[in-house]
Enzyme design. Structure first.
Site, PDB file in Angstrom:
ATOM      1  NE  ARG A 196      -7.264   6.020   2.481  1.00  0.00           N
ATOM      2  CZ  ARG A 196      -8.095   5.168   3.091  1.00  0.00           C
ATOM      3  NH1 ARG A 196      -9.295   5.554   3.412  1.00  0.00           N
ATOM      4  NH2 ARG A 196      -7.698   3.950   3.391  1.00  0.00           N
ATOM      5  CG  ASP A 231      -9.002  -3.104  -3.910  1.00  0.00           C
ATOM      6  OD1 ASP A 231      -8.390  -2.471  -3.041  1.00  0.00           O
ATOM      7  OD2 ASP A 231      -9.771  -4.045  -3.647  1.00  0.00           O
ATOM      8  NE  ARG A 281      -4.301  -1.520   0.467  1.00  0.00           N
ATOM      9  CZ  ARG A 281      -5.307  -1.432   1.321  1.00  0.00           C
ATOM     10  NH1 ARG A 281      -5.364  -0.438   2.187  1.00  0.00           N
ATOM     11  NH2 ARG A 281      -6.255  -2.322   1.301  1.00  0.00           N
ATOM     12  NE  ARG A 291      -9.075   7.874  -5.595  1.00  0.00           N
ATOM     13  CZ  ARG A 291      -9.819   7.430  -4.587  1.00  0.00           C
ATOM     14  NH1 ARG A 291      -9.242   6.873  -3.559  1.00  0.00           N
ATOM     15  NH2 ARG A 291     -11.130   7.540  -4.602  1.00  0.00           N
ATOM     16  CE1 TYR A 333     -13.036  -7.346   2.321  1.00  0.00           C
ATOM     17  CE2 TYR A 333     -11.281  -8.689   1.393  1.00  0.00           C
ATOM     18  CZ  TYR A 333     -11.694  -7.677   2.244  1.00  0.00           C
ATOM     19  OH  TYR A 333     -10.780  -7.001   3.008  1.00  0.00           O
TER      20      TYR A 333
HETATM   21  O1  CP3 Z   1       0.214   0.612  -3.340  1.00  0.00           O
HETATM   22  C1  CP3 Z   1      -0.268  -0.539  -3.378  1.00  0.00           C
HETATM   23  O2  CP3 Z   1       0.018  -1.412  -2.544  1.00  0.00           O
HETATM   24  C2  CP3 Z   1      -1.182  -0.906  -4.539  1.00  0.00           C
HETATM   25  C3  CP3 Z   1      -2.538  -0.757  -4.321  1.00  0.00           C
HETATM   26  C4  CP3 Z   1      -3.419  -1.714  -3.535  1.00  0.00           C
HETATM   27  C5  CP3 Z   1      -4.682  -1.278  -3.080  1.00  0.00           C
HETATM   28  N1  CP3 Z   1      -5.334  -2.347  -2.569  1.00  0.00           N
HETATM   29  C6  CP3 Z   1      -5.190   0.096  -3.183  1.00  0.00           C
HETATM   30  C7  CP3 Z   1      -6.224   0.548  -2.238  1.00  0.00           C
HETATM   31  C8  CP3 Z   1      -3.302  -3.065  -3.230  1.00  0.00           C
HETATM   32  C9  CP3 Z   1      -2.134  -3.994  -3.449  1.00  0.00           C
HETATM   33  C10 CP3 Z   1      -4.533  -3.463  -2.627  1.00  0.00           C
HETATM   34  C11 CP3 Z   1      -4.839  -4.836  -2.223  1.00  0.00           C
HETATM   35  C12 CP3 Z   1      -5.972  -5.084  -1.318  1.00  0.00           C
HETATM   36  N2  CP3 Z   1      -7.213  -4.522  -1.353  1.00  0.00           N
HETATM   37  C13 CP3 Z   1      -5.957  -6.059  -0.305  1.00  0.00           C
HETATM   38  C14 CP3 Z   1      -4.812  -6.972   0.010  1.00  0.00           C
HETATM   39  C15 CP3 Z   1      -3.771  -6.319   0.822  1.00  0.00           C
HETATM   40  C16 CP3 Z   1      -4.191  -5.990   2.211  1.00  0.00           C
HETATM   41  O3  CP3 Z   1      -4.233  -4.809   2.548  1.00  0.00           O
HETATM   42  O4  CP3 Z   1      -4.475  -6.938   2.981  1.00  0.00           O
HETATM   43  C17 CP3 Z   1      -7.231  -6.034   0.318  1.00  0.00           C
HETATM   44  C18 CP3 Z   1      -7.679  -6.886   1.466  1.00  0.00           C
HETATM   45  C19 CP3 Z   1      -8.013  -5.057  -0.368  1.00  0.00           C
HETATM   46  C20 CP3 Z   1      -9.437  -4.705  -0.113  1.00  0.00           C
HETATM   47  C21 CP3 Z   1      -9.566  -3.288   0.287  1.00  0.00           C
HETATM   48  N3  CP3 Z   1      -9.360  -2.215  -0.550  1.00  0.00           N
HETATM   49  C22 CP3 Z   1      -9.927  -2.784   1.558  1.00  0.00           C
HETATM   50  C23 CP3 Z   1     -10.237  -3.639   2.772  1.00  0.00           C
HETATM   51  C24 CP3 Z   1      -9.952  -1.404   1.456  1.00  0.00           C
HETATM   52  C25 CP3 Z   1     -10.396  -0.423   2.510  1.00  0.00           C
HETATM   53  C26 CP3 Z   1      -9.361  -0.143   3.507  1.00  0.00           C
HETATM   54  C27 CP3 Z   1      -8.842   1.241   3.288  1.00  0.00           C
HETATM   55  O5  CP3 Z   1      -7.625   1.426   3.412  1.00  0.00           O
HETATM   56  O6  CP3 Z   1      -9.640   2.143   3.014  1.00  0.00           O
HETATM   57  C28 CP3 Z   1      -9.554  -1.060   0.137  1.00  0.00           C
HETATM   58  C29 CP3 Z   1      -9.405   0.294  -0.407  1.00  0.00           C
HETATM   59  C30 CP3 Z   1      -8.100   0.654  -1.016  1.00  0.00           C
HETATM   60  N4  CP3 Z   1      -7.360  -0.128  -1.851  1.00  0.00           N
HETATM   61  C31 CP3 Z   1      -7.429   1.899  -0.854  1.00  0.00           C
HETATM   62  C32 CP3 Z   1      -6.268   1.837  -1.622  1.00  0.00           C
HETATM   63  C33 CP3 Z   1      -5.242   2.914  -1.805  1.00  0.00           C
HETATM   64  C34 CP3 Z   1      -7.952   3.086  -0.063  1.00  0.00           C
HETATM   65  C35 CP3 Z   1      -9.068   3.726  -0.836  1.00  0.00           C
HETATM   66  C36 CP3 Z   1      -8.999   5.233  -0.878  1.00  0.00           C
HETATM   67  O7  CP3 Z   1      -7.948   5.821  -1.194  1.00  0.00           O
HETATM   68  O8  CP3 Z   1     -10.064   5.837  -0.651  1.00  0.00           O
END
Ligand code: CP3
Length: 353
Positions: A34, A79, A30, A43, A156
């Protein structure tokens, strides 16, 4: 295969393959997100999944962390939940709440609602984003592609969003094991094609995220989750042997031996596993990745350096890619991420001194 500029920094790929490296390579899960003001600005006004479908914006978000930190890899901004979307389920990303499925799978009969997508048609936007990102990267560092592991995606798709224990999804494993296996297989079919498509588009290493591995016990993990992880690795090894494969099974202490022999070059660890203990259980033939507690980045720079030194000592020389044990958090200070990256590089050099 598209033609891209030659890779200038292949340290991470060499570490993944177990080759000699001048220092320990590092990136952060990640790493785009943000906590970076430039991410929030770029964004602005777009939903999360609109962003994922805008290849130029994806390329920009993917390279943003590289402008700040001398990290050794980029990971395409996307994602794991784009796969359930491609299979016909609606997924929204709710601000401050995370993913939401308005109509999750309520029972085995709902498997009929799923489609077997052509990945070029339904996920071609990710492939296009990877091509654009490779061009923008200009060979600076390798680009990770990724996908969710079938068990985590199943969790999910049944639960309909984040959950502490994913009870509804776990219930399927025992109450409806045949349907659970069919669902896992359907997800694996799509994920296999999806990862191969990412590699064809230009991904130079791939990671499978099994973020909810730790919710299963050893028997359930062995029976339901491992077969799809092994199948993904075997297909990738056959079709794209030159591309290293990484797996992150968060919380799956109990499966370390099996993960190490499942066909992955890299096993990524969360912070609850002691590096030396992990190494003794996986044996010498895989690269370990991780595993600093992301909460360490809230501490003062001296503490971060001290914790990095301890982590590097725990993993020992060779076959290590430094990372966090999970992702960057929205209120992390980017300056502290910079301290982490700098500490890994400076404390791991000179490698053969
Ligand atoms: O920089 C990176 O690592 C690449 C981007 C990336 C995202 N999601 C962007 C994202 C990657 C590799 C993921 C994988 C992901 N998504 C996983 C596996 C890794 C982990 O964290 O366990 C999972 C479980 C998800 C599902 C997911 N996506 C959740 C549970 C959430 C909400 C949590 C949060 O942080 O808000 C997301 C949203 C998400 N995916 C964001 C980002 C940058 C935040 C959204 C935003 O910016 O509003």
């Amino acid at each position: 295969m598209p033609e891209f500029p030659p890779l200038k920094n292949d340290v991470l790929l060499r570490a993944a393959r177990g080759e000699a490296v001048p220092y320990t390579p590092v990136w952060m899960m990640r790493q785009a997100g943000r906590y970076l003001p430039e991410y929030r600005a770029a964004r602005e006004g777009q939903t999360f999944f609109e962003t994922c479908r805008d290849p130029d914006l994806v390329a920009e978000l993917t390279v943003q962390p590289l402008r700040r930190f001398p990290i050794d890899a980029a990971i395409v901004f996307s994602d794991i939940l784009v796969v359930p979307q491609a299979m016909g389920l609606e997924v929204q990303m709710l601000k401050g709440k995370g993913p939401f499925f308005p109509e999750p799978l309520a029972g085995p009969r709902d498997l009929e609602r799923l489609v077997r997508p052509d990945v070029e048609d339904s996920l071609g936007y990710v492939f296009e984003a990877i091509r654009r990102t490779r061009t923008v990267l200009d060979g600076a560092v390798p680009l990770f592609g990724f996908a969710g592991a079938p068990w985590t995606l199943m969790a999910y798709m049944i639960e309909g969003g984040g959950s502490k224990s994913f009870d509804a999804a776990r219930a399927w494993l025992y109450a409806e094991p045949a349907a659970a296996e069919r669902l896992l297989e359907a997800i694996t079919d799509v994920t296999e094609a999806y990862l191969l498509g990412q590699i064809r588009a230009g991904a130079q290493i791939v990671q499978v995220f099994d973020s909810w591995a730790g919710l299963l016990g050893p028997d359930a993990y062995r029976r339901f989750a491992m077969p799809s992880l092994r199948r993904l690795a075997a297909t990738l090894a056959r079709e794209a042997p030159e591309v290293p494969r990484a797996v992150f099974a968060r919380g799956a202490h109990f499966a370390l031996e099996e993960l190490a022999t499942a066909g992955y070059d890299v096993v990524s660890l969360d912070w609850t596993i002691d590096p030396a203990a992990a190494r003794s259980r996986t044996g010498p033939d895989v690269t370990l990745q991780g595993n600093l507690d992301p909460a360490v980045l809230y501490a003062a720079p001296d503490t971060i350096r001290e914790r990095v030194a301890r982590m590097l000592a725990g993993f020992g020389r060779g076959r290590h890619i430094a990372n966090l044990g999970h992702g960057m958090l929205p209120d992390h200070d980017p300056e502290h991420a910079a301290v982490f990256v700098e500490a890994v590089h400076s404390l791991s050099r000179p490698y053969h001194g």
